[in-house]
Motif scaffolding. Sequence first.
Motif, PDB file in Angstrom:
ATOM      1  N   GLY A 287      49.024 -19.267  13.050  1.00  0.00           N
ATOM      2  CA  GLY A 287      47.651 -19.565  12.664  1.00  0.00           C
ATOM      3  C   GLY A 287      47.208 -18.758  11.458  1.00  0.00           C
ATOM      4  N   ALA A 288      47.644 -17.503  11.359  1.00  0.00           N
ATOM      5  CA  ALA A 288      47.271 -16.674  10.213  1.00  0.00           C
ATOM      6  C   ALA A 288      47.850 -17.233   8.916  1.00  0.00           C
ATOM      7  N   GLN A 289      49.078 -17.712   8.969  1.00  0.00           N
ATOM      8  CA  GLN A 289      49.679 -18.314   7.777  1.00  0.00           C
ATOM      9  C   GLN A 289      49.005 -19.643   7.427  1.00  0.00           C
ATOM     10  N   GLN A 290      48.655 -20.410   8.439  1.00  0.00           N
ATOM     11  CA  GLN A 290      47.971 -21.673   8.186  1.00  0.00           C
ATOM     12  C   GLN A 290      46.645 -21.430   7.482  1.00  0.00           C
ATOM     13  N   LEU A 291      45.877 -20.431   7.956  1.00  0.00           N
ATOM     14  CA  LEU A 291      44.590 -20.145   7.328  1.00  0.00           C
ATOM     15  C   LEU A 291      44.778 -19.614   5.908  1.00  0.00           C
ATOM     16  N   ALA A 292      45.770 -18.754   5.712  1.00  0.00           N
ATOM     17  CA  ALA A 292      46.026 -18.232   4.367  1.00  0.00           C
ATOM     18  C   ALA A 292      46.372 -19.361   3.403  1.00  0.00           C
ATOM     19  N   HIS A 293      47.192 -20.306   3.857  1.00  0.00           N
ATOM     20  CA  HIS A 293      47.565 -21.418   2.983  1.00  0.00           C
ATOM     21  C   HIS A 293      46.385 -22.359   2.758  1.00  0.00           C
ATOM     22  N   LEU A 294      45.620 -22.575   3.783  1.00  0.00           N
ATOM     23  CA  LEU A 294      44.469 -23.471   3.704  1.00  0.00           C
ATOM     24  C   LEU A 294      43.476 -23.035   2.636  1.00  0.00           C
ATOM     25  N   THR A 295      43.361 -21.718   2.422  1.00  0.00           N
ATOM     26  CA  THR A 295      42.344 -21.191   1.499  1.00  0.00           C
ATOM     27  C   THR A 295      42.907 -20.648   0.198  1.00  0.00           C
ATOM     28  N   VAL A 296      44.234 -20.629   0.030  1.00  0.00           N
ATOM     29  CA  VAL A 296      44.830 -19.939  -1.111  1.00  0.00           C
ATOM     30  C   VAL A 296      44.459 -20.574  -2.444  1.00  0.00           C
ATOM     31  N   ASN A 297      44.099 -21.847  -2.441  1.00  0.00           N
ATOM     32  CA  ASN A 297      43.726 -22.511  -3.695  1.00  0.00           C
ATOM     33  C   ASN A 297      42.251 -22.359  -4.025  1.00  0.00           C
ATOM     34  N   GLY A 298      41.524 -21.599  -3.185  1.00  0.00           N
ATOM     35  CA  GLY A 298      40.095 -21.431  -3.405  1.00  0.00           C
ATOM     36  C   GLY A 298      39.230 -22.287  -2.521  1.00  0.00           C
ATOM     37  N   ALA A 299      39.837 -23.111  -1.652  1.00  0.00           N
ATOM     38  CA  ALA A 299      39.055 -23.912  -0.710  1.00  0.00           C
ATOM     39  C   ALA A 299      38.230 -22.982   0.174  1.00  0.00           C
ATOM     40  N   THR A 300      36.974 -23.317   0.378  1.00  0.00           N
ATOM     41  CA  THR A 300      36.079 -22.463   1.145  1.00  0.00           C
ATOM     42  C   THR A 300      36.214 -22.721   2.644  1.00  0.00           C
ATOM     43  N   LEU A 301      35.780 -21.727   3.416  1.00  0.00           N
ATOM     44  CA  LEU A 301      35.667 -21.864   4.869  1.00  0.00           C
ATOM     45  C   LEU A 301      34.201 -21.974   5.233  1.00  0.00           C
ATOM     46  N   ARG A 302      33.923 -22.797   6.263  1.00  0.00           N
ATOM     47  CA  ARG A 302      32.574 -22.874   6.798  1.00  0.00           C
ATOM     48  C   ARG A 302      32.600 -22.552   8.283  1.00  0.00           C
ATOM     49  N   CYS A 303      31.498 -22.056   8.780  1.00  0.00           N
ATOM     50  CA  CYS A 303      31.378 -21.847  10.218  1.00  0.00           C
ATOM     51  C   CYS A 303      31.593 -23.179  10.926  1.00  0.00           C
ATOM     52  N   GLY A 304      32.477 -23.185  11.905  1.00  0.00           N
ATOM     53  CA  GLY A 304      32.772 -24.413  12.633  1.00  0.00           C
ATOM     54  C   GLY A 304      33.973 -25.165  12.117  1.00  0.00           C
ATOM     55  N   ASP A 305      34.615 -24.661  11.059  1.00  0.00           N
ATOM     56  CA  ASP A 305      35.864 -25.294  10.636  1.00  0.00           C
ATOM     57  C   ASP A 305      36.880 -25.209  11.774  1.00  0.00           C
ATOM     58  N   LEU A 306      37.620 -26.278  11.943  1.00  0.00           N
ATOM     59  CA  LEU A 306      38.659 -26.359  12.974  1.00  0.00           C
ATOM     60  C   LEU A 306      39.973 -26.697  12.302  1.00  0.00           C
ATOM     61  N   PHE A 307      41.001 -25.890  12.578  1.00  0.00           N
ATOM     62  CA  PHE A 307      42.335 -26.282  12.122  1.00  0.00           C
ATOM     63  C   PHE A 307      43.303 -26.168  13.298  1.00  0.00           C
ATOM     64  N   ALA A 308      44.284 -27.046  13.305  1.00  0.00           N
ATOM     65  CA  ALA A 308      45.194 -27.150  14.447  1.00  0.00           C
ATOM     66  C   ALA A 308      46.635 -27.060  13.993  1.00  0.00           C
ATOM     67  N   SER A 309      47.494 -26.696  14.926  1.00  0.00           N
ATOM     68  CA  SER A 309      48.894 -26.408  14.643  1.00  0.00           C
ATOM     69  C   SER A 309      49.730 -27.633  14.333  1.00  0.00           C
ATOM     70  N   GLY A 310      49.256 -28.818  14.689  1.00  0.00           N
ATOM     71  CA  GLY A 310      50.143 -29.960  14.759  1.00  0.00           C
ATOM     72  C   GLY A 310      50.889 -29.924  16.084  1.00  0.00           C
ATOM     73  N   THR A 311      51.621 -30.981  16.366  1.00  0.00           N
ATOM     74  CA  THR A 311      52.302 -31.090  17.652  1.00  0.00           C
ATOM     75  C   THR A 311      53.183 -29.886  17.927  1.00  0.00           C
ATOM     76  N   VAL A 312      53.008 -29.312  19.120  1.00  0.00           N
ATOM     77  CA  VAL A 312      53.842 -28.200  19.566  1.00  0.00           C
ATOM     78  C   VAL A 312      55.037 -28.768  20.325  1.00  0.00           C
ATOM     79  N   SER A 313      56.234 -28.499  19.839  1.00  0.00           N
ATOM     80  CA  SER A 313      57.459 -28.931  20.512  1.00  0.00           C
ATOM     81  C   SER A 313      58.468 -27.800  20.502  1.00  0.00           C
ATOM     82  N   GLY A 314      59.216 -27.685  21.584  1.00  0.00           N
ATOM     83  CA  GLY A 314      60.273 -26.697  21.663  1.00  0.00           C
ATOM     84  C   GLY A 314      61.637 -27.331  21.462  1.00  0.00           C
ATOM     85  N   PRO A 315      62.709 -26.557  21.604  1.00  0.00           N
ATOM     86  CA  PRO A 315      64.059 -27.072  21.342  1.00  0.00           C
ATOM     87  C   PRO A 315      64.609 -27.960  22.453  1.00  0.00           C
TER      88      PRO A 315
END
Length: 383
Positions: A287-315
């Motif tokens: 999640g920390a990497q997802q948020l870093a990538h999400l904002t690295v181009n200057g995209a702003t964050l707002r209160c209530g933003d939701l981001f998700a991992s995508g489908t979780v699957s194991g081996p």
Amino acid sequence: MSGFGVYLDHGGVRRVGWRAGDHVLDLGTLARGDRPDLGPFLAGGSLDPLLSAGPAVWADALEAALRWDETGADRTPLAEARPMLGFTVADYVDFYASEHHAAHVGRLFRPGQPALPANWRHLPIGYHGRAGTVVVSGTPITRPSGQVRCPDASIAFEPSRRLDLEAEVGFVVGVPADRPVPMRAFADHVFGVCLVNDWSARDIQAWEYVPLGPFLGKSFATSVSPWVVPLALLEAARVAPPPRDPRPLPYLDDTDAEPWGLDLQLEVLVNGAVISAPPAASLYWTGAQQLAHLTVNGATLRCGDLFASGTVSGPAPDQAGSLLELTENGAEPLTLPDGTVRGFLEDGDEVVVRATAPGVDGGEVDLGEVVGRISPAVGPALS
């Protein structure tokens, strides 16, 4: 214990609550009584003021909720509290963070080509969804209609025949940002975790997704669990993510950082039967990497933003977080305990995604569940 949320009481009034096992505590009562200082954050009918208040207030509210629970305060049975979507969803982003899922889908959708795109191990791939169709657990999911490519290569408009589930982990943003958020600041901006089912119409998706990715095959509905579990309750669940190769670029490189992988054990049920157990600890991108990538181009964050991992699957075969994988795109249907067979979801099917995580002192954190039942498509096909 579980998390913060919003529910309707017996009089139809929205309350901010704390889920404690099979009961809900009205935190507005706490704020009006022993903790009037928390009134601005807990006494209304929305989590928005709490989310935007920041880590110091989050910690104070969590401590107060846990102490309130220990006092035996007035409780409403969970079954009698109607859960609501507790926060205003500002933006919604869905990632593609599971290597096992991405590789399996690549083999199914692009046979004879590399399973993963060339960029997959370099950055967290994602897409922007629709905030307006994020719905709370329990909301019926209407089967979508759209363009599909038929076996004879003709194009038809019809209800989706390949309606699927996607078991995911969601992250709820509280504190806004107008500049890139580094991984070390993840917990300064993200309030907590919820469960997500990002429903997918695979036949609509397969026809439309080239070249710009998901659109109508996903935008019709995304279900979220009503109780947001604070990050602070998941400290014991933090684990190192899988090894990365190649080493990520510096803004995504967490090799020497405190780990933000989360050891969440998900379960997926269809009509009451457990069909898979996806492990979130296997996610390649945290999640920390997802948020870093999400904002690295200057995209702003707002209160209530939701981001998700995508489908979780194991081996393992029984760790896939979608029917697409579990049934090999419908070619190997599942037989449920009642004898019915499923390649994809049928009208009337109920899907539950639930999860637990290690807690402090050997305990367990219950992340609750996200539930959705499929309703038939509405209206005739357009002409």
